[in-house]
Design an enzyme around this catalytic site. Structure first.
Site, PDB file in Angstrom:
ATOM      1  N   ASP A 134      60.551  37.663  -3.301  1.00 24.53           N
ATOM      2  CA  ASP A 134      61.770  38.429  -3.578  1.00 24.53           C
ATOM      3  C   ASP A 134      61.490  39.481  -4.650  1.00 24.53           C
ATOM      4  O   ASP A 134      60.403  40.072  -4.674  1.00 24.53           O
ATOM      5  CB  ASP A 134      62.875  37.460  -4.015  1.00 24.53           C
ATOM      6  CG  ASP A 134      64.250  37.903  -3.582  1.00 24.53           C
ATOM      7  OD1 ASP A 134      64.765  38.867  -4.170  1.00 24.53           O
ATOM      8  OD2 ASP A 134      64.820  37.283  -2.659  1.00 24.53           O
ATOM      9  N   HIS A 187      68.148  39.873  -7.594  1.00 23.87           N
ATOM     10  CA  HIS A 187      68.277  39.063  -6.384  1.00 23.87           C
ATOM     11  C   HIS A 187      67.437  37.797  -6.429  1.00 23.87           C
ATOM     12  O   HIS A 187      67.911  36.700  -6.106  1.00 23.87           O
ATOM     13  CB  HIS A 187      67.913  39.917  -5.169  1.00 23.87           C
ATOM     14  CG  HIS A 187      68.286  39.311  -3.858  1.00 23.87           C
ATOM     15  ND1 HIS A 187      67.430  38.509  -3.141  1.00 23.87           N
ATOM     16  CD2 HIS A 187      69.430  39.393  -3.128  1.00 23.87           C
ATOM     17  CE1 HIS A 187      68.027  38.132  -2.024  1.00 23.87           C
ATOM     18  NE2 HIS A 187      69.233  38.650  -1.993  1.00 23.87           N
ATOM     19  N   ASN A 215      72.635  40.296   7.363  1.00 30.18           N
ATOM     20  CA  ASN A 215      74.069  40.511   7.136  1.00 30.18           C
ATOM     21  C   ASN A 215      74.671  41.571   8.059  1.00 30.18           C
ATOM     22  O   ASN A 215      75.590  42.291   7.691  1.00 30.18           O
ATOM     23  CB  ASN A 215      74.303  40.925   5.677  1.00 30.18           C
ATOM     24  CG  ASN A 215      73.897  39.831   4.712  1.00 30.18           C
ATOM     25  OD1 ASN A 215      73.899  38.657   5.060  1.00 30.18           O
ATOM     26  ND2 ASN A 215      73.528  40.216   3.509  1.00 30.18           N
ATOM     27  N   SER A 274      71.234  35.552   2.313  1.00 25.33           N
ATOM     28  CA  SER A 274      70.179  35.228   1.353  1.00 25.33           C
ATOM     29  C   SER A 274      70.539  33.975   0.572  1.00 25.33           C
ATOM     30  O   SER A 274      69.688  33.113   0.306  1.00 25.33           O
ATOM     31  CB  SER A 274      69.972  36.384   0.368  1.00 25.33           C
ATOM     32  OG  SER A 274      69.298  37.453   0.964  1.00 25.33           O
TER      33      SER A 274
END
Length: 393
Positions: A147, A178, A269, A334
């Site tokens: 990430d 994130h 998404n 996520s």
């Protein structure tokens, strides 16, 4: 004078045009170079790359693949070579979808909790708290979070290590947020402050492949997964998406799975679009593709859908750690993937004799059915049912 100036201008323009027409082919071959993955069928041949004026940027011996800088013309020449499996340009990735980029970024930052620890609905929904009460906290399980890095100074996190793939340093500090959010969902500490993670005793590693804007490249991810293999991660969390199928990414994903890593990815998404919207790398068969539900057991409108979808987990109004010793409320697939990574760590602790394929199977078989397969996969993951699932070993 004006006539003379015009004549001179016309003469100069003609000269420039004539020169451009007679540029030798060797110069045109020296066009702007880009980075390409070059996969060989049997063994890497560096001489072939050098013969085309290429520069080797990265080598992946276990994959018989390299990353090289080449002109587009010379990269095209490689595609016809019998030694070559494929040639593919390196591509950009982002932790968020192109549409609705506010979907997964948090809505509001929360000051540090000082009224005790929050046991959030997501951990309860997947029965992680009940599993913890039976003594399972993910102890000893190594989880790599590929990430934006992790804020390892956060007092609610204990991070075992990591790497910065972007610049090759050991400093994997998160400058986007994130990765720190993912880390908190998986492993926030039982320390009477902030939030409680699903597997707080797991050994979490930050593998930084995304920059301060959440941007990165497939090459960063390939190297990050290779690092995960080399450092014997048990679980790898992949909470980023790309719509394009990358042969290089697929190859390293397959290798990691063969090496025994359990791969868990966010379905993406873009679920409000029609058709199959599960994005890569979650769409690869070796990766558990995770969609998102809300606290009312409803599929969120943005959760990726399609035949590749495997399971569901909480992914709306999720509290977690973020940068600068803060906490945040966030949402997206996520976050759902992070819940499954935590649950998988609990199962691995409870059943250390099982391999990644068997753990994957248990995650699927113990999920509670919720609805249509292409919208909910096998259903909601259940940590308690999974740790008690009977096995022959």
């Amino acid at each position: 004078m004006k006539i003379i100036r015009n004549v001179c201008l016309l003469f100069c323009t003609s000269c420039i045009l004539l020169v451009s027409l007679f540029v030798p082919p060797s110069l045109s071959a020296q066009e702007e170079k880009r980075q390409y993955f070059i996969s060989f069928k049997s063994q890497i041949n560096t001489a072939l790359i050098y013969s085309l004026g290429g520069k080797i940027v990265e080598s992946y011996p276990d994959l018989t693949m390299i990353l090289a800088e080449l002109s587009a013309a010379n990269a095209a020449k490689l595609k016809g070579d019998p030694q070559i499996e494929f040639v593919e340009q390196d591509r950009a990735i982002h932790v968020l979808p192109e549409q609705g980029t506010t979907v997964e970024r948090e809505m509001s930052h929360l000051s540090q909790f000082n009224q005790g620890q929050v046991i959030q609905w997501g951990a309860q929904k997947v029965k992680a708290i009940e599993a913890q009460q039976e003594g399972y906290m993910g102890k000893g399980i190594k989880i790599g979070i590929i990430d934006s890095g992790i804020d390892y100074t956060h007092e609610d996190l204990s991070i075992a290590g990591g790497v910065n793939i972007i610049d090759g340093s050991a400093n994997f500090m998160d400058d986007y947020g994130h990765g720190t959010e993912i880390a908190g969902i998986i492993g926030a500490l039982p320390n009477h402050i902030g939030v409680l993670g699903i597997a707080p005793d797991a050994r979490i590693y930050g593998i930084k492949v995304l920059d301060a804007k959440g941007d990165g490249h497939i090459s960063h991810v390939v190297k990050g997964i290779t690092w995960s293999i080399d450092h014997h991660m048990d679980i790898v969390n992949l909470s980023f998406q790309t719509k394009e199928n990358s042969k290089a990414l697929k190859k390293v994903i397959k290798k990691a799975y063969q090496k025994g890593l359990l791969l868990i990815g966010a379905a993406g998404n873009n679920g409000f679009n029609e058709g199959n919207t599960v994005e890569y790398p979650a769409a690869y068969k070796e990766v558990i593709a995770v969609g998102a539900i809300n606290s009312r057991d409803e599929r969120t409108f943005y959760s990726g859908r399609g035949k590749e979808l495997d399971v569901m987990a909480p992914g709306a109004s999720i509290y977690s750690t973020t940068l600068h010793h803060q906490y945040t409320m966030t949402l997206g697939t996520s976050m759902a993937a992070a819940h499954v990574s935590g649950v998988a760590a609990l199962i691995m602790e409870a059943k250390p004799h099982l391999n990644n394929r068997e753990i994957r199977s248990i995650v699927m078989h113990t999920a509670s059915k919720m609805g249509e397969r292409n919208l909910y996969g096998h259903g909601l993951v259940d940590a308690l049912k999974a740790i008690h699932y009977p096995t022959s070993k």
